[in-house]
Write a protein that holds these residues in place. Sequence first.
Motif, PDB file in Angstrom:
ATOM      1  N   GLN A  74       0.815  -1.214   0.000  1.00 33.80           N
ATOM      2  CA  GLN A  74       0.000   0.000   0.000  1.00 33.80           C
ATOM      3  C   GLN A  74       0.847   1.261   0.000  1.00 33.80           C
ATOM      4  O   GLN A  74       0.480   2.250  -0.622  1.00 33.80           O
ATOM      5  CB  GLN A  74      -0.930   0.009   1.210  1.00 33.80           C
ATOM      6  N   VAL A  75       1.945   1.234   0.702  1.00 32.13           N
ATOM      7  CA  VAL A  75       2.733   2.443   0.866  1.00 32.13           C
ATOM      8  C   VAL A  75       3.729   2.632  -0.275  1.00 32.13           C
ATOM      9  O   VAL A  75       4.060   3.772  -0.609  1.00 32.13           O
ATOM     10  CB  VAL A  75       3.447   2.425   2.241  1.00 32.13           C
ATOM     11  N   ALA A  76       4.169   1.555  -0.888  1.00 34.69           N
ATOM     12  CA  ALA A  76       5.176   1.664  -1.945  1.00 34.69           C
ATOM     13  C   ALA A  76       4.754   2.624  -3.060  1.00 34.69           C
ATOM     14  O   ALA A  76       5.553   3.491  -3.455  1.00 34.69           O
ATOM     15  CB  ALA A  76       5.512   0.281  -2.499  1.00 34.69           C
ATOM     16  N   PRO A  77       3.521   2.555  -3.582  1.00 32.87           N
ATOM     17  CA  PRO A  77       3.130   3.519  -4.618  1.00 32.87           C
ATOM     18  C   PRO A  77       3.094   4.956  -4.089  1.00 32.87           C
ATOM     19  O   PRO A  77       3.451   5.900  -4.806  1.00 32.87           O
ATOM     20  CB  PRO A  77       1.727   3.075  -5.030  1.00 32.87           C
ATOM     21  N   LEU A  78       2.686   5.114  -2.840  1.00 32.70           N
ATOM     22  CA  LEU A  78       2.663   6.453  -2.248  1.00 32.70           C
ATOM     23  C   LEU A  78       4.079   6.996  -2.092  1.00 32.70           C
ATOM     24  O   LEU A  78       4.331   8.184  -2.318  1.00 32.70           O
ATOM     25  CB  LEU A  78       1.944   6.426  -0.900  1.00 32.70           C
ATOM     26  N   HIS A  79       4.996   6.123  -1.705  1.00 35.49           N
ATOM     27  CA  HIS A  79       6.397   6.544  -1.572  1.00 35.49           C
ATOM     28  C   HIS A  79       6.945   6.992  -2.924  1.00 35.49           C
ATOM     29  O   HIS A  79       7.602   8.033  -3.018  1.00 35.49           O
ATOM     30  CB  HIS A  79       7.244   5.406  -0.984  1.00 35.49           C
ATOM     31  N   ARG A  80       6.664   6.208  -3.965  1.00 35.52           N
ATOM     32  CA  ARG A  80       7.135   6.578  -5.312  1.00 35.52           C
ATOM     33  C   ARG A  80       6.547   7.928  -5.733  1.00 35.52           C
ATOM     34  O   ARG A  80       7.239   8.773  -6.306  1.00 35.52           O
ATOM     35  CB  ARG A  80       6.767   5.495  -6.321  1.00 35.52           C
ATOM     36  N   ARG A  81       5.281   8.144  -5.447  1.00 32.48           N
ATOM     37  CA  ARG A  81       4.626   9.412  -5.795  1.00 32.48           C
ATOM     38  C   ARG A  81       5.264  10.574  -5.042  1.00 32.48           C
ATOM     39  O   ARG A  81       5.508  11.645  -5.616  1.00 32.48           O
ATOM     40  CB  ARG A  81       3.135   9.324  -5.484  1.00 32.48           C
ATOM     41  N   LEU A  82       5.532  10.386  -3.746  1.00 32.10           N
ATOM     42  CA  LEU A  82       6.168  11.433  -2.945  1.00 32.10           C
ATOM     43  C   LEU A  82       7.553  11.764  -3.492  1.00 32.10           C
ATOM     44  O   LEU A  82       7.900  12.942  -3.649  1.00 32.10           O
ATOM     45  CB  LEU A  82       6.260  10.997  -1.478  1.00 32.10           C
ATOM     46  N   VAL A  83       8.333  10.748  -3.791  1.00 28.65           N
ATOM     47  CA  VAL A  83       9.675  10.976  -4.335  1.00 28.65           C
ATOM     48  C   VAL A  83       9.579  11.711  -5.672  1.00 28.65           C
ATOM     49  O   VAL A  83      10.377  12.619  -5.966  1.00 28.65           O
ATOM     50  CB  VAL A  83      10.457   9.639  -4.464  1.00 28.65           C
ATOM     51  N   MET A  84       8.601  11.352  -6.490  1.00 31.30           N
ATOM     52  CA  MET A  84       8.407  12.029  -7.776  1.00 31.30           C
ATOM     53  C   MET A  84       8.084  13.513  -7.554  1.00 31.30           C
ATOM     54  O   MET A  84       8.616  14.390  -8.227  1.00 31.30           O
ATOM     55  CB  MET A  84       7.284  11.360  -8.568  1.00 31.30           C
ATOM     56  N   LEU A  85       7.217  13.800  -6.573  1.00 30.49           N
ATOM     57  CA  LEU A  85       6.880  15.195  -6.259  1.00 30.49           C
ATOM     58  C   LEU A  85       8.098  15.985  -5.777  1.00 30.49           C
ATOM     59  O   LEU A  85       8.157  17.204  -5.922  1.00 30.49           O
ATOM     60  CB  LEU A  85       5.786  15.258  -5.197  1.00 30.49           C
ATOM     61  N   LEU A  86       9.059  15.263  -5.194  1.00 29.47           N
ATOM     62  CA  LEU A  86      10.271  15.907  -4.669  1.00 29.47           C
ATOM     63  C   LEU A  86      11.435  15.799  -5.651  1.00 29.47           C
ATOM     64  O   LEU A  86      12.596  15.936  -5.254  1.00 29.47           O
ATOM     65  CB  LEU A  86      10.648  15.282  -3.322  1.00 29.47           C
ATOM     66  N   ASN A  87      11.112  15.544  -6.925  1.00 26.98           N
ATOM     67  CA  ASN A  87      12.120  15.459  -7.988  1.00 26.98           C
ATOM     68  C   ASN A  87      13.205  14.431  -7.682  1.00 26.98           C
ATOM     69  O   ASN A  87      14.393  14.669  -7.894  1.00 26.98           O
ATOM     70  CB  ASN A  87      12.744  16.830  -8.276  1.00 26.98           C
ATOM     71  N   GLY A  88      12.797  13.292  -7.132  1.00 29.85           N
ATOM     72  CA  GLY A  88      13.717  12.184  -6.894  1.00 29.85           C
ATOM     73  C   GLY A  88      14.520  12.275  -5.602  1.00 29.85           C
ATOM     74  O   GLY A  88      15.421  11.469  -5.370  1.00 29.85           O
ATOM     75  N   ASN A  89      14.198  13.216  -4.739  1.00 29.14           N
ATOM     76  CA  ASN A  89      14.961  13.407  -3.504  1.00 29.14           C
ATOM     77  C   ASN A  89      14.458  12.442  -2.421  1.00 29.14           C
ATOM     78  O   ASN A  89      13.557  12.757  -1.642  1.00 29.14           O
ATOM     79  CB  ASN A  89      14.851  14.857  -3.037  1.00 29.14           C
ATOM     80  N   GLU A  90      15.084  11.254  -2.356  1.00 30.25           N
ATOM     81  CA  GLU A  90      14.701  10.200  -1.387  1.00 30.25           C
ATOM     82  C   GLU A  90      14.909  10.660   0.054  1.00 30.25           C
ATOM     83  O   GLU A  90      14.078  10.381   0.916  1.00 30.25           O
ATOM     84  CB  GLU A  90      15.533   8.933  -1.625  1.00 30.25           C
ATOM     85  N   SER A  91      16.034  11.316   0.312  1.00 30.93           N
ATOM     86  CA  SER A  91      16.324  11.699   1.699  1.00 30.93           C
ATOM     87  C   SER A  91      15.304  12.729   2.197  1.00 30.93           C
ATOM     88  O   SER A  91      14.892  12.676   3.355  1.00 30.93           O
ATOM     89  CB  SER A  91      17.752  12.219   1.843  1.00 30.93           C
ATOM     90  N   LEU A  92      14.881  13.655   1.344  1.00 30.96           N
ATOM     91  CA  LEU A  92      13.870  14.616   1.753  1.00 30.96           C
ATOM     92  C   LEU A  92      12.528  13.919   1.992  1.00 30.96           C
ATOM     93  O   LEU A  92      11.816  14.229   2.947  1.00 30.96           O
ATOM     94  CB  LEU A  92      13.710  15.719   0.699  1.00 30.96           C
ATOM     95  N   ALA A  93      12.207  12.935   1.155  1.00 27.00           N
ATOM     96  CA  ALA A  93      10.970  12.172   1.336  1.00 27.00           C
ATOM     97  C   ALA A  93      10.983  11.467   2.692  1.00 27.00           C
ATOM     98  O   ALA A  93      10.009  11.534   3.448  1.00 27.00           O
ATOM     99  CB  ALA A  93      10.806  11.162   0.205  1.00 27.00           C
ATOM    100  N   ARG A  94      12.098  10.796   3.005  1.00 28.95           N
ATOM    101  CA  ARG A  94      12.207  10.111   4.306  1.00 28.95           C
ATOM    102  C   ARG A  94      12.085  11.106   5.454  1.00 28.95           C
ATOM    103  O   ARG A  94      11.418  10.848   6.451  1.00 28.95           O
ATOM    104  CB  ARG A  94      13.518   9.336   4.395  1.00 28.95           C
TER     105      ARG A  94
END
Length: 120
Positions: free
Chosen positions: A68-88
């Motif tokens: 359930q969360v994996a697609p949301l995580h991908r969407r969040l990272v996309m909104l942050l232009n690929g910034n994984e650390s900011l998403a976390r």
Amino acid sequence: MDSLNDLLQKTFYFGAGLVAVTIEQIERLDESIAAVQVEVQQTVDDLIARGEQVMTQTQQSSAETDWQVAPLHRRLVMLLNGNESLARHLVEEAQAQNPDRSLMWIYEKVIHDLERDRGL
């Protein structure tokens, strides 16, 4: 001779009294040990129940994270232009502010807040 018989009789009575007191002490000790055993068993049962609860929550969280969360995580990272650390970081911050909420709710909130702030 009477004093020797009297001494032997008192020694016998002393021994019998000592045995009686020792038996009473052992019986009280047995009762105390039984009470401790009951308390220990209750504590062990409580710890097992709590462990089962924690493991169930962890398994539910893990299952939720997986599909359930994996697609949301991908969407969040996309909104942050690929910034994984900011998403976390944003997810951790939202979790700290909302500790009683599920991980899925946290992701949805972070995504909603980002989209709202950007006017999307």
